[in-house]
Design a protein around this motif. Structure first.
Motif, mmCIF file in Angstrom:
data_model
loop_
_atom_site.group_PDB
_atom_site.id
_atom_site.type_symbol
_atom_site.label_atom_id
_atom_site.label_comp_id
_atom_site.label_asym_id
_atom_site.label_seq_id
_atom_site.Cartn_x
_atom_site.Cartn_y
_atom_site.Cartn_z
ATOM 1 N N THR A 190 -17.781 21.724 -10.289
ATOM 2 C CA THR A 190 -18.062 22.105 -8.792
ATOM 3 C C THR A 190 -19.512 21.459 -8.519
ATOM 4 O O THR A 190 -20.657 21.648 -9.015
ATOM 5 C CB THR A 190 -18.140 23.675 -8.710
ATOM 6 N N MET A 191 -19.362 20.606 -7.316
ATOM 7 C CA MET A 191 -20.454 20.396 -6.468
ATOM 8 C C MET A 191 -20.288 20.557 -5.021
ATOM 9 O O MET A 191 -19.685 20.045 -4.515
ATOM 10 C CB MET A 191 -20.841 18.793 -6.402
ATOM 11 N N LEU A 192 -20.871 22.030 -4.503
ATOM 12 C CA LEU A 192 -20.578 22.585 -3.446
ATOM 13 C C LEU A 192 -18.985 22.986 -3.536
ATOM 14 O O LEU A 192 -18.995 24.415 -3.459
ATOM 15 C CB LEU A 192 -20.954 21.763 -2.177
ATOM 16 N N ASP A 193 -18.300 22.017 -3.326
ATOM 17 C CA ASP A 193 -16.549 22.599 -3.676
ATOM 18 C C ASP A 193 -16.288 22.160 -5.218
ATOM 19 O O ASP A 193 -16.853 21.289 -5.708
ATOM 20 C CB ASP A 193 -15.865 21.792 -2.640
ATOM 21 N N PRO A 194 -15.231 22.704 -5.513
ATOM 22 C CA PRO A 194 -14.641 22.235 -6.962
ATOM 23 C C PRO A 194 -14.155 20.928 -6.541
ATOM 24 O O PRO A 194 -13.453 20.654 -6.004
ATOM 25 C CB PRO A 194 -13.587 23.467 -7.247
ATOM 26 N N HIS A 195 -14.565 19.887 -7.476
ATOM 27 C CA HIS A 195 -14.153 18.499 -7.355
ATOM 28 C C HIS A 195 -12.665 18.438 -8.306
ATOM 29 O O HIS A 195 -11.966 17.596 -8.184
ATOM 30 C CB HIS A 195 -15.119 17.620 -7.855
ATOM 31 N N ILE A 196 -13.055 19.229 -9.311
ATOM 32 C CA ILE A 196 -11.921 19.387 -10.269
ATOM 33 C C ILE A 196 -11.497 20.815 -10.832
ATOM 34 O O ILE A 196 -12.494 21.528 -11.106
ATOM 35 C CB ILE A 196 -12.251 18.595 -11.725
ATOM 36 N N ARG A 197 -10.380 21.224 -10.767
ATOM 37 C CA ARG A 197 -9.790 22.467 -11.209
ATOM 38 C C ARG A 197 -8.984 22.252 -12.145
ATOM 39 O O ARG A 197 -7.708 21.686 -11.681
ATOM 40 C CB ARG A 197 -9.496 23.464 -9.881
ATOM 41 N N THR A 198 -8.999 22.456 -13.513
ATOM 42 C CA THR A 198 -8.063 22.412 -14.418
ATOM 43 C C THR A 198 -7.755 23.415 -15.284
ATOM 44 O O THR A 198 -8.605 24.597 -15.388
ATOM 45 C CB THR A 198 -8.565 21.032 -15.458
ATOM 46 N N SER A 199 -6.739 23.524 -15.904
ATOM 47 C CA SER A 199 -6.468 24.475 -16.883
ATOM 48 C C SER A 199 -7.345 24.425 -18.339
ATOM 49 O O SER A 199 -7.534 23.368 -18.527
ATOM 50 C CB SER A 199 -4.967 24.839 -17.033
#
Lengths: 277, 378
Positions: B335-344
């Motif tokens: 995350t940078m401010l918003d998550p750029h990557i969300r992975t399991s």
């Protein structure tokens, strides 16, 4: 909670264990449309459920029955006369109490133009099982399955704003910029030759005119050449590593030396030109 | 269900207690309640390793908070008839106990508006007016209408497999949607809250419902016992009455020849509230580039980075944190401010407790954080 305070209830309940059962007499439903025309009206058989009932958004469902003691014909007013609306798929349930007169007669009206808040959220596909619960301190409780009811779908309730964080959240993939494209080697080589060509010409010309700098290494001129070289080296250092403040500081000091050495070198050169030495 | 809240770093907690957070329990027990009538529940706690301290609600000592420090790991309030408590027990002090890491087990009063009842609204519970206990005429039985056998409902906190019906007497409550609040025991669908004791009270029930809003408390959408997990991971167990903890209800038959499920149910519910069961902890996190072992101070765009973490679950039987690989839906956010990557973040089968994922760092420059935010009810 202390039980003593409920001993009265207890006595009443115990008294009710062997009490007569409650029963329904002449249960009947009527569906009428918004303009009061009757669409369907049937008695309800407690043994067999009728065809599912369907209500349009402006229809009115009326239900009437009388609560009587099973053995006699005496009407009774039970403590609890509730209609239970249950959605077996979602597990949502709504309870609506029905007003019963002291003679046991009850009328219930469900106006879909103004549905009561007790009706659970509905969907167009799943019916609500409607059952009647009769409970009493004096009689045995009874439960009657009345019918299935299709109601117009309701809007779903908005979930809590944090609810989604308690479930796996959608995955996020980063979209990478495409890889930089490198032109074919031949084109790169041709470009390099094109860029270097003027330098070849320059070197050719220099070789042709053979410039001579006989005093370059003389003691009065070389310091100026050296400080110029140091300035170039400083700019290279700035490009590689140094911060602007450092460059200005070092450059300022170097500029003083360069100016002094330049003045000396020009004076020497001037003297040589006029042949003073 | 309550939530398992995992911050990036789990708290290192001493493992010598029965609970994962300490074994001192203060019981605020009303003098009118006979302590001996709750011996099954209290002895069960003592045998598990808890140190119980009893105090009447109006006694000043021992204080729940002294010098701004919570004095007990868990506080039980069994005081259905006490309207005014000693000065140190107020709704505010109970809430501040939660922020100081103390778990609460609170029994509501069906008769009076006590401070526990007034506190309930802050936890999204909606109580009927005082003096309206839960009544059910179903099934036909020889107990008062207010003493009701309740079939345990599926919930993420108390295991219901093989659990016999639980006797309940007290007040039901509705609740507004709140993911931190998890109903553990729902009211039977035939039950309702009423203050009448004869059939002539029927009019009053219909009139109460006609008032609209929360006019009638009835049906299985009401809860009798609920768990609430606060943001600081502390837990609150709300029970609709104290009687379900009593020996009388524990020994009462709920099926022919079989004791009720009360003893088991209240012990399991207390185990959750006192953070014995369903407690997870992040032991460590680590990250490095693929084919390296040491973390870097900075990673650059398009680096392939390995992130792994080790998670344990508290085992109350041995008081040991054991590696736990049972989470199948753990997620990692970069995350940078918003998550750029969300992975399991799946478990590593060969290494119990280990979860690992490899991902490519986005081609964006900035300060990124690795975040595991795993919240589930229960």
């Amino acid at each position: 909670m202390g039980l003593l305070s409920f001993c009265l209830l207890s006595l009443l309940a115990i008294a009710g264990v062997d009490a007569a059962q409650l029963s329904l007499q002449s249960p009947r439903f009527t569906i009428s449309s918004g303009d009061a025309s009757q669409l369907r009206s049937e008695p309800i058989s407690l043994k067999q459920r009728p065809e599912p009932l369907k209500l349009a958004p402006t229809d009115v469902l009326k239900l009437s029955f009388q609560v009587v003691e099973k053995d006699g014909e005496k009407g009774v007013q039970p403590h609890q006369t509730f209609l239970r609306f249950f959605d077996a798929v979602s597990g949502e349930e709504g309870i609506q109490p029905v007003r019963v007169s002291s003679s046991g007669k009850a009328k219930f009206e469900l106006n879909m133009a103004k549905p009561p808040g007790s009706i659970p959220p509905t969907t167009a596909e799943n019916p609500l099982n409607v059952s009647l619960l009769l409970g009493s301190f004096e009689h045995s409780p009874a439960r009657y399955e009345l019918f299935d009811l299709f109601l117009p779908a309701s809007q779903s309730a908005p979930p809590h704003e944090l609810e989604h964080t308690f479930h796996p959240q959608p995955l996020i993939h980063h979209t990478f910029r495409p890889e930089q494209k490198v032109p074919p080697r031949i084109i790169s080589a041709a470009g390099a030759i094109l860029v270097l060509a003027p330098w070849v010409v320059l070197v050719g010309f220099l070789a042709h005119i053979k410039p001579s700098v006989p005093q370059l290494l003389s003691i009065n001129i070389f310091p100026f050449i050296a400080t110029l070289g140091a300035s170039e080296a400083l700019l290279f250092w700035y490009w590689v590593d140094l911060k602007l403040g450092d460059v200005l500081l070092y450059g300022g000091v170097l500029a003083l030396f360069t100016a002094a050495a330049g003045k000396k070198a020009l004076a020497t050169k001037g003297d040589l030109r006029v042949g003073r030495k | 269900m309550a939530a398992w809240l995992l911050a990036l770093l789990g708290l290192a907690i001493s493992a010598c207690a029965k609970s994962s957070t300490g074994n001192s329990v203060l019981v605020l027990l009303e003098p009118s309640l006979d302590k001996a009538n709750f011996s099954t529940f209290f002895n069960g706690l003592t045998e598990s390793g808890y140190e119980l301290t009893f105090r009447a609600p109006r006694d000043a000592k021992p204080a729940v908070i002294e010098d701004d420090v919570a004095q007990f790991s868990h506080v039980v309030v069994f005081a259905p008839d006490t309207k005014s408590f000693a000065q140190d027990v107020t709704p505010q002090s109970l809430v501040s106990l939660l922020s100081k890491g103390t778990n609460l087990l609170l029994a509501l009063s069906p008769k009076k508006q006590t401070i526990v009842n007034s506190l309930a609204a802050e936890f999204s519970l909606i109580l009927p007016p005082p003096g309206t206990p839960l009544i059910s005429h179903f099934p036909e039985r020889d107990t008062p209408a207010t003493v009701i056998p309740v079939k345990p409902t599926e919930n993420p906190i108390v295991p219901t497999k093989g659990l016999l019906p639980v006797w309940f007497s007290g007040v039901p409550f509705a609740y507004s949607p709140n993911p931190l609040l998890v109903p553990i025991l729902n009211a039977p669908s035939e039950s309702f809250a009423a203050d009448s004791t004869t059939d002539s009270g029927a009019e009053g029930i219909v009139e109460a419902a006609d008032k609209g809003g929360e006019g009638l408390w009835a049906g299985s959408q009401l809860a009798l016992v609920a768990g609430f997990q606060a943001h600081g991971d502390t837990r609150v167990l709300w029970a609709g009455g104290v009687d379900m903890f009593s020996d009388e209800f524990a020994q009462k038959e709920s099926a022919k020849g079989q004791q009720s499920g009360n003893a088991q149910f209240v012990r399991d519910a207390a185990a959750w509230a006192f953070r014995e069961s369903k407690v997870l902890r992040i032991d460590s996190v680590a990250h490095h580039r693929v084919n390296e072992t040491e973390p870097r101070e900075t990673y650059t765009t398009n680096d392939h980075v390995v992130f792994n973490t080790h998670i344990s679950m508290f085992n109350p039987k041995t008081s040991v944190w054991e590696p736990y690989s049972g989470i199948s839906d753990l997620q990692l956010e970069f995350t940078m401010l918003d998550p750029h990557i969300r992975t399991s973040l799946p478990p590593v089968p060969s290494n119990p407790g280990e979860y690992e994922v490899t991902f490519r760092v986005p081609d964006r420059h900035g300060v990124f954080k690795f975040i595991i935010d795993y919240k589930r009810k229960g």
